[in-house]
Design an enzyme around this catalytic site. Sequence first.
Site, PDB file in Angstrom:
ATOM      1  N   GLY A  69     -14.068 -10.353   3.809  1.00 29.59           N
ATOM      2  CA  GLY A  69     -14.939 -11.077   4.725  1.00 29.59           C
ATOM      3  C   GLY A  69     -15.232 -12.438   4.134  1.00 29.59           C
ATOM      4  O   GLY A  69     -15.982 -12.552   3.158  1.00 29.59           O
ATOM      5  N   MET A  70     -14.642 -13.484   4.709  1.00 31.93           N
ATOM      6  CA  MET A  70     -14.761 -14.835   4.153  1.00 31.93           C
ATOM      7  C   MET A  70     -15.738 -15.658   4.984  1.00 31.93           C
ATOM      8  O   MET A  70     -15.499 -15.935   6.157  1.00 31.93           O
ATOM      9  CB  MET A  70     -13.393 -15.508   4.093  1.00 31.93           C
TER      10      MET A  70
ATOM     11  N   VAL B 296     -18.683 -20.067  -1.566  1.00 32.34           N
ATOM     12  CA  VAL B 296     -18.090 -19.885  -2.891  1.00 32.34           C
ATOM     13  C   VAL B 296     -17.857 -18.409  -3.209  1.00 32.34           C
ATOM     14  O   VAL B 296     -16.786 -18.022  -3.696  1.00 32.34           O
ATOM     15  CB  VAL B 296     -18.988 -20.519  -3.975  1.00 32.34           C
ATOM     16  N   ASP B 297     -18.853 -17.568  -2.946  1.00 31.08           N
ATOM     17  CA  ASP B 297     -18.779 -16.171  -3.368  1.00 31.08           C
ATOM     18  C   ASP B 297     -17.608 -15.422  -2.733  1.00 31.08           C
ATOM     19  O   ASP B 297     -16.818 -14.773  -3.428  1.00 31.08           O
ATOM     20  CB  ASP B 297     -20.096 -15.457  -3.053  1.00 31.08           C
TER      21      ASP B 297
ATOM     22  N   CYS C 264     -29.268 -16.732   8.993  1.00 30.47           N
ATOM     23  CA  CYS C 264     -28.111 -17.544   9.384  1.00 30.47           C
ATOM     24  C   CYS C 264     -28.231 -18.169  10.764  1.00 30.47           C
ATOM     25  O   CYS C 264     -27.719 -19.256  10.997  1.00 30.47           O
ATOM     26  CB  CYS C 264     -26.835 -16.718   9.283  1.00 30.47           C
TER      27      CYS C 264
ATOM     28  N   GLY D  49     -18.259 -10.879  -0.749  1.00 30.18           N
ATOM     29  CA  GLY D  49     -18.715 -11.611  -1.924  1.00 30.18           C
ATOM     30  C   GLY D  49     -20.132 -11.270  -2.318  1.00 30.18           C
ATOM     31  O   GLY D  49     -20.795 -12.064  -2.986  1.00 30.18           O
TER      32      GLY D  49
ATOM     33  N   CYS E  92     -27.854  -6.678  10.400  1.00 33.36           N
ATOM     34  CA  CYS E  92     -26.559  -7.344  10.564  1.00 33.36           C
ATOM     35  C   CYS E  92     -25.493  -6.707   9.678  1.00 33.36           C
ATOM     36  O   CYS E  92     -24.348  -6.525  10.102  1.00 33.36           O
ATOM     37  CB  CYS E  92     -26.690  -8.830  10.249  1.00 33.36           C
TER      38      CYS E  92
END
EC number: 2.8.1.13
Length: 353
Positions: free
Chosen positions: A6-7, A11-12, A197, A124, A99
């Site tokens: 999951g991108m 960074v993580d 978010c 991440g 979520c």
Amino acid sequence: MRVAVGMSGGVDSSVAALLLKEKGYDVIGVTLKLSSIVCSNDIQVCCSPQDIKDAKRVASYLGIEHYVIDWEDIFREKVINYFVEEYKKGKTPNPCSVCNREVKTGRLAKFVNIVLGADKFATGHYIKIEDHPVYGKVIKRGSDIKKDQSYFMALLERDVLDLLIFPLSDLTKEEVRKIAEDYKIPVSQKKESFEICFTAGKTPAEYLLENNLLAFESGDIVHIDGKTVGKHKGLPFYTVGQRRGLGVRWREPLYVIEKDAERNTVVVGEREKLLTDHVSSEDFNFLVPVEKWKKEGLSVQGRYRQKAVKIKDVSIEGNRLTAYFEKPEERFAKGQVLAVYDGDILLGGGIIV
């Protein structure tokens, strides 16, 4: 082994994808489109159009396939609508935990397994997942306690755990940033996202007000002894334990004890009135079957980054779990997640009532 990562464009998750590729896994990147909001450069949220572009850049740099999945409608239904409804009830919800169950982790892990043929799903997050001799597969706090995100996984369905990998489990944030810089990952200097978010840098109350999602009605601020001591500007502006910003003059500091949505009142009192000997939660989700729980040495957490509080006992009636503190503690906010731990091991969680 095929692993979907999951991108988020940060960074993580980028380093998570890199580390898995370096270990020889067949890695693919997956990014969710959850919002059409375009934020200014000084506001870092996640799952925005810019984040999708960043994730695509990183995937291209790493030489991995990349998929974008539009779940904006699902996100609105499962997370934003939940967020609004809980505030209508006078609660202080934790949308990130919901979520992770309904969208970003639980649902997505199953999706990539069934639709994209991934054997595992990685994120991440700073979390560990291990096999325990008694509990079976468990989620544990990450090595970087300052960044530990296990609390947000308390509502995950247990059957998802077998699909999950957390490549950053033994790393600190500083080490992850260093890896990103050393490998010249395109987003290595990107700031972290700290906000909810979908609120685009606004407080929950500001978001609800500006989007006309909730009618804000002024009401009375009432001392726990019954005396009206002031006026509030709308329940979403307040949360249990709050001391600042009440606008009330009193002989000693007052704290929010409770929010009463039916009467549209904020109940306040001195700090000792904020203390309680227990906390209850409903719809409790058992990541470890309760019959395997230890009888002592457990603790609970009622918000992200809160220090774990020791408990002496739990009682369970149906889907309702009540934890009894070793000593009186400040009340937890209704609507937040009550996560139960055995040391670093996450046993489960429910919604505080």
